[in-house]
Design a protein around this motif. Structure first.
Motif, PDB file in Angstrom:
ATOM      1  N   UNK A  46       4.284  33.666  39.774  1.00  0.00           N
ATOM      2  CA  UNK A  46       5.373  34.815  39.202  1.00  0.00           C
ATOM      3  C   UNK A  46       6.146  34.240  38.041  1.00  0.00           C
ATOM      4  N   UNK A  47       6.471  33.179  38.094  1.00  0.00           N
ATOM      5  CA  UNK A  47       7.064  32.291  37.018  1.00  0.00           C
ATOM      6  C   UNK A  47       6.182  32.539  35.619  1.00  0.00           C
ATOM      7  N   UNK A  48       5.010  32.086  35.756  1.00  0.00           N
ATOM      8  CA  UNK A  48       3.931  32.295  34.690  1.00  0.00           C
ATOM      9  C   UNK A  48       3.821  33.281  34.223  1.00  0.00           C
ATOM     10  N   UNK A  49       3.662  34.603  35.212  1.00  0.00           N
ATOM     11  CA  UNK A  49       3.598  35.764  34.669  1.00  0.00           C
ATOM     12  C   UNK A  49       4.516  36.449  34.019  1.00  0.00           C
ATOM     13  N   UNK A  57       7.085  34.762  32.560  1.00  0.00           N
ATOM     14  CA  UNK A  57       7.353  34.373  30.992  1.00  0.00           C
ATOM     15  C   UNK A  57       6.274  34.667  30.026  1.00  0.00           C
ATOM     16  N   UNK A  58       4.917  34.831  30.449  1.00  0.00           N
ATOM     17  CA  UNK A  58       3.803  35.555  29.427  1.00  0.00           C
ATOM     18  C   UNK A  58       4.255  36.688  28.983  1.00  0.00           C
ATOM     19  N   UNK A  59       4.738  37.646  30.165  1.00  0.00           N
ATOM     20  CA  UNK A  59       5.011  38.821  29.720  1.00  0.00           C
ATOM     21  C   UNK A  59       6.311  39.078  28.749  1.00  0.00           C
ATOM     22  N   UNK A  60       7.451  38.406  29.104  1.00  0.00           N
ATOM     23  CA  UNK A  60       8.607  38.487  28.471  1.00  0.00           C
ATOM     24  C   UNK A  60       8.734  37.962  27.063  1.00  0.00           C
ATOM     25  N   UNK A  61       7.915  36.895  27.083  1.00  0.00           N
ATOM     26  CA  UNK A  61       8.255  36.279  25.557  1.00  0.00           C
ATOM     27  C   UNK A  61       7.846  37.054  24.571  1.00  0.00           C
ATOM     28  N   UNK A  62       6.659  37.527  24.352  1.00  0.00           N
ATOM     29  CA  UNK A  62       6.500  38.618  23.462  1.00  0.00           C
ATOM     30  C   UNK A  62       7.127  39.790  23.280  1.00  0.00           C
ATOM     31  N   UNK A  63       7.494  40.151  24.697  1.00  0.00           N
ATOM     32  CA  UNK A  63       8.371  41.581  24.830  1.00  0.00           C
ATOM     33  C   UNK A  63       9.846  41.340  24.205  1.00  0.00           C
ATOM     34  N   UNK A  83       1.656  45.768  24.482  1.00  0.00           N
ATOM     35  CA  UNK A  83       0.198  45.619  24.628  1.00  0.00           C
ATOM     36  C   UNK A  83      -0.049  44.275  24.760  1.00  0.00           C
ATOM     37  N   UNK A  84       0.494  43.635  23.663  1.00  0.00           N
ATOM     38  CA  UNK A  84       0.330  42.154  23.679  1.00  0.00           C
ATOM     39  C   UNK A  84       0.985  41.294  24.897  1.00  0.00           C
ATOM     40  N   UNK A  85       2.131  41.979  25.449  1.00  0.00           N
ATOM     41  CA  UNK A  85       2.673  41.315  26.637  1.00  0.00           C
ATOM     42  C   UNK A  85       2.015  41.384  27.504  1.00  0.00           C
ATOM     43  N   UNK A  86       1.404  42.653  27.940  1.00  0.00           N
ATOM     44  CA  UNK A  86       0.580  42.863  29.172  1.00  0.00           C
ATOM     45  C   UNK A  86      -0.649  42.112  28.938  1.00  0.00           C
ATOM     46  N   UNK A  87      -1.367  41.942  28.029  1.00  0.00           N
ATOM     47  CA  UNK A  87      -2.401  41.227  27.791  1.00  0.00           C
ATOM     48  C   UNK A  87      -2.223  39.860  27.908  1.00  0.00           C
ATOM     49  N   UNK A  88      -1.229  39.256  27.580  1.00  0.00           N
ATOM     50  CA  UNK A  88      -0.803  37.689  27.531  1.00  0.00           C
ATOM     51  C   UNK A  88      -0.540  37.841  29.172  1.00  0.00           C
ATOM     52  N   UNK A  89       0.023  38.693  30.042  1.00  0.00           N
ATOM     53  CA  UNK A  89       0.430  38.375  31.349  1.00  0.00           C
ATOM     54  C   UNK A  89      -0.669  38.460  32.282  1.00  0.00           C
ATOM     55  N   UNK A 136      -4.938  48.129  30.250  1.00  0.00           N
ATOM     56  CA  UNK A 136      -3.601  48.751  30.170  1.00  0.00           C
ATOM     57  C   UNK A 136      -3.038  48.352  28.856  1.00  0.00           C
ATOM     58  N   UNK A 137      -3.138  47.002  28.568  1.00  0.00           N
ATOM     59  CA  UNK A 137      -2.639  46.433  27.409  1.00  0.00           C
ATOM     60  C   UNK A 137      -3.337  46.975  25.976  1.00  0.00           C
ATOM     61  N   UNK A 138      -4.829  46.874  26.581  1.00  0.00           N
ATOM     62  CA  UNK A 138      -5.545  47.395  25.387  1.00  0.00           C
ATOM     63  C   UNK A 138      -5.150  48.886  24.923  1.00  0.00           C
TER      64      UNK A 138
END
Length: 209
Positions: free
Chosen positions: A106-109, A111-117, A145-151, A162-164
């Protein structure tokens, strides 16, 4: 019989590995609700923006600075509602699955979502304040889209698509800035609703069965 037992053991090991490495508490219902929030927000934003577009220069800086606080407020309300909905339904699903909601995946997901967002959100606020509103919608779609792909690496892999889709809409929107609000509503609203329905009936119900 031994072969069947071996297959079942492999399946159990695979499930345990997925639970320990991936965030599996995402809910299709939350995606549908987020889409509805976005459509409602787009409708309200349309009412706020319409008077400004009656000015000869539709991107007149004074006009947009006047409405900027209202647009930011609408965006914040949609964001808070969306985040609250994700957390609520994810925590409820985690409880049903009998595993902890607050864990490493959950933390990794998040983090990777909210950083670019977060970077994209700050950039959009700067554009709004400066009056460069024509590219705000594509920037939001692209960063989201980048946030979704990253997460997607740490949760359900189909979120990648969905990110694409959001990235594609963002690129289209960059060439048609006059359709920004419409494409924003499609990206954050309709795509979420469609994905949420797909996820619920094809993944969530199946895994719960």
């Amino acid at each position: 019989m031994k072969n069947n037992e071996a297959v079942e053991a492999v399946k159990e090991i695979r499930v345990m590995m997925e639970k320990s490495s991936r965030f599996l508490s995402f809910s299709g219902t939350s995606a549908i609700l987020i889409g509805l929030y976005a459509l409602a927000g787009a409708f309200v934003a349309r009412g706020i923006i319409s008077p400004v577009k009656e000015i000869p220069d539709e991107y007149s800086t004074p006009g947009w600075i006047t409405i900027a606080p209202h647009i930011i407020l609408v965006a914040l309300i949609v964001f808070v509602l969306s985040l609250s909905t994700i957390l609520f339904f994810s925590a409820r699903k985690a409880k049903k699955m009998n595993h902890s909601f607050i864990n490493g995946p959950a933390y990794r997901t998040f983090l990777n979502f909210f950083l670019p967002l977060t970077v994209g959100g700050i950039f959009c606020v700067a554009l709004l304040v400066e009056g460069d509103v024509g590219i705000i919608a594509p920037v939001m779609l692209l960063f989201y889209g980048l946030s979704l792909i990253n997460a997607s690496k740490y949760t359900y892999g189909n979120i990648f698509w969905l990110g694409c889709s959001e990235l594609l809409l963002g690129l289209i929107c960059a060439f048609f800035p006059g359709k920004g609000l419409l494409l924003w509503a499609i990206g954050f609203g309709i795509l979420h609703i469609v994905y949420g329905i797909y996820f619920y009936f094809r993944i969530e119900r199946y895994s719960a069965a």
